[in-house]
Design a protein around this motif. Structure first.
Motif, PDB file in Angstrom:
ATOM      1  N   MET A 162       0.819  -1.211   0.000  1.00 29.00           N
ATOM      2  CA  MET A 162       0.000   0.000   0.000  1.00 29.00           C
ATOM      3  C   MET A 162       0.858   1.269   0.000  1.00 29.00           C
ATOM      4  O   MET A 162       0.393   2.339  -0.393  1.00 29.00           O
ATOM      5  N   ASP A 163       2.096   1.176   0.448  1.00 28.79           N
ATOM      6  CA  ASP A 163       3.015   2.322   0.427  1.00 28.79           C
ATOM      7  C   ASP A 163       3.837   2.346  -0.859  1.00 28.79           C
ATOM      8  O   ASP A 163       4.793   3.115  -0.977  1.00 28.79           O
ATOM      9  N   LEU A 164       3.464   1.484  -1.785  1.00 26.26           N
ATOM     10  CA  LEU A 164       4.135   1.367  -3.090  1.00 26.26           C
ATOM     11  C   LEU A 164       5.604   0.948  -2.963  1.00 26.26           C
ATOM     12  O   LEU A 164       6.461   1.354  -3.748  1.00 26.26           O
ATOM     13  N   ARG A 165       5.873   0.126  -1.953  1.00 25.71           N
ATOM     14  CA  ARG A 165       7.192  -0.495  -1.827  1.00 25.71           C
ATOM     15  C   ARG A 165       7.126  -1.889  -2.457  1.00 25.71           C
ATOM     16  O   ARG A 165       6.123  -2.602  -2.296  1.00 25.71           O
ATOM     17  N   TYR A 166       8.177  -2.247  -3.146  1.00 25.82           N
ATOM     18  CA  TYR A 166       8.179  -3.512  -3.860  1.00 25.82           C
ATOM     19  C   TYR A 166       8.308  -4.681  -2.887  1.00 25.82           C
ATOM     20  O   TYR A 166       9.156  -4.693  -1.994  1.00 25.82           O
ATOM     21  N   ALA A 208       2.301   8.485  -9.428  1.00 23.60           N
ATOM     22  CA  ALA A 208       0.986   9.119  -9.547  1.00 23.60           C
ATOM     23  C   ALA A 208      -0.045   8.147 -10.108  1.00 23.60           C
ATOM     24  O   ALA A 208      -1.181   8.072  -9.609  1.00 23.60           O
ATOM     25  N   ILE A 209       0.329   7.402 -11.125  1.00 30.45           N
ATOM     26  CA  ILE A 209      -0.608   6.471 -11.751  1.00 30.45           C
ATOM     27  C   ILE A 209      -0.945   5.328 -10.791  1.00 30.45           C
ATOM     28  O   ILE A 209      -2.114   4.928 -10.662  1.00 30.45           O
ATOM     29  N   LYS A 210       0.056   4.808 -10.117  1.00 31.60           N
ATOM     30  CA  LYS A 210      -0.182   3.695  -9.192  1.00 31.60           C
ATOM     31  C   LYS A 210      -1.029   4.129  -7.994  1.00 31.60           C
ATOM     32  O   LYS A 210      -1.891   3.376  -7.524  1.00 31.60           O
TER      33      LYS A 210
END
Length: 321
Positions: free
Chosen positions: A22-26, A60-62
């Protein structure tokens, strides 16, 4: 077992798989070698390894995908040295067994070659449009000049058709060279030989051969056509033994390099003082030199017509021997 076989199949492609929280960490990456994710590590965000413009766009898109829950597909340009690589990226939300969104899953495929082909096609289409407009402008100018110096409609049609055929012939050479242009020797042979009863035996061409730009090729070809038609009607090519000498050379004057092209007739009928120069004076002395940014002069000497044309360096390149 099915998942293992699926991953093994993906490993033989250029597709990269990834998942983010959710924090956009892989969370994990698969088959990332050679892609924009090659330097990513578990726990990284896009900002940790991507150039700022690409990272900001991806983030931004994610983030919007996490917000809306709708899958999205986008193209991601990533600067790599002096070049830009393009990737087709698709992301969707990842849900747990309860249906709650817990992050993203996505795929990435490089499309750099496809983008280059698209850019090349767009460039070619723009070039075709540009050259078509130029060609139409040339035709319009020829029509006006031909009409101005024609007494009857049949006379206009004969002259105009000849000039259009000259343009078409030169254009064929330009097209055959993938729009590089046309070599001078081919233009001379194509535009002049057809009007010589004895073919190239009556025509002497010497000097340097060059590739003329498409614009210069059309206009130089037109000049050669005008000179050849006149020679076949009234000049050196209208009588046995008549000769045409065409000489080309590279000159440097006041620091400017140019191509000097000279046409000289000999052994033809004596040129009369009251000779009517309507055959192509405006084309040879104004249209052609103005179109290539050069200079020209036409002389009516008793022993035959002489013409010279100066073509600036930006309108040609030397032929590699």
């Amino acid at each position: 077992m099915v998942a293992y076989k699926a991953l093994k199949a993906v490993a033989n492609t250029e597709m990269t798989l990834f998942a983010q929280d959710m924090d956009l960490r892989y969370l994990w990456l698969f088959n990332a070698q050679g892609s924009w994710l090659a330097d990513a590590r578990n726990g990284d965000c896009d900002q940790d390894f991507l150039p700022a413009p690409a990272a900001d766009k991806a983030k931004a898109i994610k983030a919007e995908t996490l917000k809306t829950g709708a899958p999205v597909r986008f193209e991601l340009p990533v600067a790599s040295g002096d070049t830009v690589r393009w990737f087709d990226v698709r992301v969707d939300v990842d849900r747990n067994d309860e249906g709650e969104v817990i992050g993203l899953i996505g795929t990435s495929v490089e499309i750099t070659d496809q983008k280059r082909r698209e850019d090349t096609l767009k460039t070619l289409l723009r070039e075709v449009s540009h050259r078509s407009k130029n060609l139409l402008a040339i035709i319009q100018s020829l029509a006006s000049q031909t009409a101005r110096h024609s007494v009857t409609v049949p006379e206009f049609l004969v002259r105009f058709r000849g000039r259009i055929q000259s343009l078409a012939s030169s254009q064929d050479i330009v097209t055959d060279t993938d729009w590089r242009g046309a070599d001078l020797f081919s233009l001379v042979t194509l535009q002049v030989e057809r009007y010589a009863p004895d073919g190239m035996e009556q025509i002497r061409f010497e000097g340097v051969d060059v590739y003329l730009t498409p614009t210069a090729a059309l206009h130089v070809g037109l000049a050669l056509h005008e000179l050849a038609v006149n020679a076949a009607s009234y000049g050196a090519l209208s009588v046995p033994g008549g000769r045409i000498e065409i000489v080309s050379r590279i000159e440097t004057r006041e620091g400017q390099t140019s191509l000097m092209l000279r046409w000289r007739e000999s052994n033809g009928p004596r040129v009369r003082v009251d000779y009517d120069p309507r055959f192509g004076t405006s084309t040879l002395e104004r249209i052609v030199p103005n179109s290539v940014g050069g200079e020209a002069a036409l002389e009516y000497r008793p022993d035959g017509i002489q013409y010279w044309l100066r073509v600036p360096r930006n309108q040609f390149e030397l032929v590699d021997n």
